[in-house]
Write an enzyme that holds these catalytic residues in place. Structure first.
Site, PDB file in Angstrom:
ATOM      1  N   ASP A  52       0.841  -1.198   0.000  1.00  0.00           N
ATOM      2  CA  ASP A  52       0.000   0.000   0.000  1.00  0.00           C
ATOM      3  C   ASP A  52       0.876   1.248   0.000  1.00  0.00           C
ATOM      4  O   ASP A  52       1.678   1.461   0.908  1.00  0.00           O
ATOM      5  CB  ASP A  52      -0.891  -0.003   1.247  1.00  0.00           C
ATOM      6  N   TYR A  57       3.098  10.112  -0.711  1.00  0.00           N
ATOM      7  CA  TYR A  57       4.220   9.547   0.044  1.00  0.00           C
ATOM      8  C   TYR A  57       5.560   9.794  -0.649  1.00  0.00           C
ATOM      9  O   TYR A  57       6.612   9.702  -0.013  1.00  0.00           O
ATOM     10  CB  TYR A  57       4.049   8.040   0.258  1.00  0.00           C
ATOM     11  N   LYS A  82      -2.978   5.851  -3.894  1.00  0.00           N
ATOM     12  CA  LYS A  82      -4.052   6.789  -3.561  1.00  0.00           C
ATOM     13  C   LYS A  82      -3.875   8.101  -4.305  1.00  0.00           C
ATOM     14  O   LYS A  82      -2.749   8.557  -4.519  1.00  0.00           O
ATOM     15  CB  LYS A  82      -4.074   7.049  -2.047  1.00  0.00           C
ATOM     16  N   HIS A 115      -7.688   9.631  -1.403  1.00  0.00           N
ATOM     17  CA  HIS A 115      -6.931   9.659  -0.145  1.00  0.00           C
ATOM     18  C   HIS A 115      -7.706  10.326   0.995  1.00  0.00           C
ATOM     19  O   HIS A 115      -7.702   9.833   2.128  1.00  0.00           O
ATOM     20  CB  HIS A 115      -5.599  10.371  -0.367  1.00  0.00           C
ATOM     21  N   LEU A 197      -0.902   0.353  14.532  1.00  0.00           N
ATOM     22  CA  LEU A 197      -0.207   0.243  15.816  1.00  0.00           C
ATOM     23  C   LEU A 197      -0.214   1.579  16.564  1.00  0.00           C
ATOM     24  O   LEU A 197       0.521   1.758  17.536  1.00  0.00           O
ATOM     25  CB  LEU A 197       1.235  -0.224  15.612  1.00  0.00           C
ATOM     26  N   LYS A 237       3.598  -0.894   8.915  1.00  0.00           N
ATOM     27  CA  LYS A 237       4.791  -0.517   8.158  1.00  0.00           C
ATOM     28  C   LYS A 237       6.006  -0.517   9.080  1.00  0.00           C
ATOM     29  O   LYS A 237       5.905  -0.301  10.292  1.00  0.00           O
ATOM     30  CB  LYS A 237       4.612   0.841   7.471  1.00  0.00           C
ATOM     31  N   ARG A 243      11.448  -6.289  12.267  1.00  0.00           N
ATOM     32  CA  ARG A 243      10.084  -5.867  12.581  1.00  0.00           C
ATOM     33  C   ARG A 243       9.132  -6.212  11.440  1.00  0.00           C
ATOM     34  O   ARG A 243       7.975  -6.551  11.672  1.00  0.00           O
ATOM     35  CB  ARG A 243      10.052  -4.353  12.832  1.00  0.00           C
TER      36      ARG A 243
END
Length: 285
Positions: A52, A57, A82, A115, A197, A237, A243
């Protein structure tokens, strides 16, 4: 790099247009352009098959290069981007889509999202009509929205005759979006969580840490598992390989109803990001 040819552990969500999206994906919000190629490459190696991104970005190019150079068949990778606020409007949307697809270096998109609604501009209906045209020409398979309220979605459906497949919204234990999720469920709209998160702010929360200790998992894994059991599509992400792998390793355990209730109890309606009703950044006057 050695890539898995398939990722059978990840459940899929059937969208209202019949297309299918993996329930767990990899997001690249705030991943710098110089880091995104490595991050997406690692994610694909780990087993993620949904990526995504977004025009704003600034990392579509690196994201697309990682997808193309992975060696995986294009139809095994679900790609979302987006449309940014400044590009809303029918003709400008078509141009922006072409630019995103060129930066990604792909022939089509799996999912294209508006968006933000920026309802003040009164362009999201025309924008979605352009999305419908792109879909009818086979350039994007599914069309949806991001950060839309119930009122925004109701107007969109009333004026275009089409229900968006997804609404991607800020959603985490402190902002569980229960009423919005219930509306989505009643209208065959999939709920997708960004900042799942809480941008890391929940990793030291006592209730989540306690549940993590009970199940022998990390707080991040517990929160992602909470999302999955709620039925959310979730796109954590990270740029750290360990991670990225940790966030994918969430299918070997389940939270009990009591543990789910404890996490649900953290909901305080607390946003980290902007209020969709007021966010107009990037709007052209």
């Amino acid at each position: 790099m050695t890539f898995k040819s398939e990722t059978s552990t990840v459940p899929s969500i059937v969208l209202n247009d019949g297309n299918v999206i993996p329930q767990l994906g990899f997001g690249v919000f705030q991943v710098p352009s110089e880091d995104v190629f490595s991050a997406v490459t690692t994610a694909l190696e780990v087993g993620y098959r949904s990526i995504d991104t977004a025009a704003i970005y600034g990392n579509e190019e690196g994201t697309g290069r990682a997808i193309r150079e992975s060696g995986l068949p294009r139809d095994e990778i679900y790609v979302t981007t987006k449309l940014w606020n400044a590009e809303q409007g029918y003709d400008s949307t078509l141009r922006a889509f072409d630019a995103s697809l060129q930066r990604l270096g792909l022939d089509y998109l799996d999912l294209y999202l508006i968006h933000w609604p920026v309802a003040e501009a009164d362009r999201f209906v025309d924008t979605f009509r352009a999305f419908q045209a792109l879909k009818s020409h086979g350039r994007v398979r599914s069309i949806g929205v991001s950060n839309f309220t119930v009122a925004n979605i109701q107007r969109l459906i009333a004026e275009t005759g089409e229900i968006p497949v997804v609404n991607q919204v800020e959603l985490h234990p402190r902002l569980a979006q229960r009423e919005l999720r219930e509306y989505h469920a009643g209208n065959a709209i999939a709920t997708e969580a960004w900042s799942p998160l809480g941008q890391g702010t929940l990793l030291d929360e006592r209730t989540i840490s306690a549940v993590a200790a009970e199940v022998g998992r990390t707080p991040a894994q517990v929160i992602i598992r909470w999302h999955l059991q709620l039925g959310n599509i979730v796109i954590p992400k990270s740029v750290t390989p360990s991670r990225i792998a940790e966030n994918f390793d969430v299918f070997g355990f389940e939270l009990t109803p009591e543990q789910m209730d404890a996490i649900n109890g953290l909901d305080a309606g607390a946003r980290i990001g902007p209020d969709p009703d007021r966010f107009t950044y990037g709007l052209i006057d």
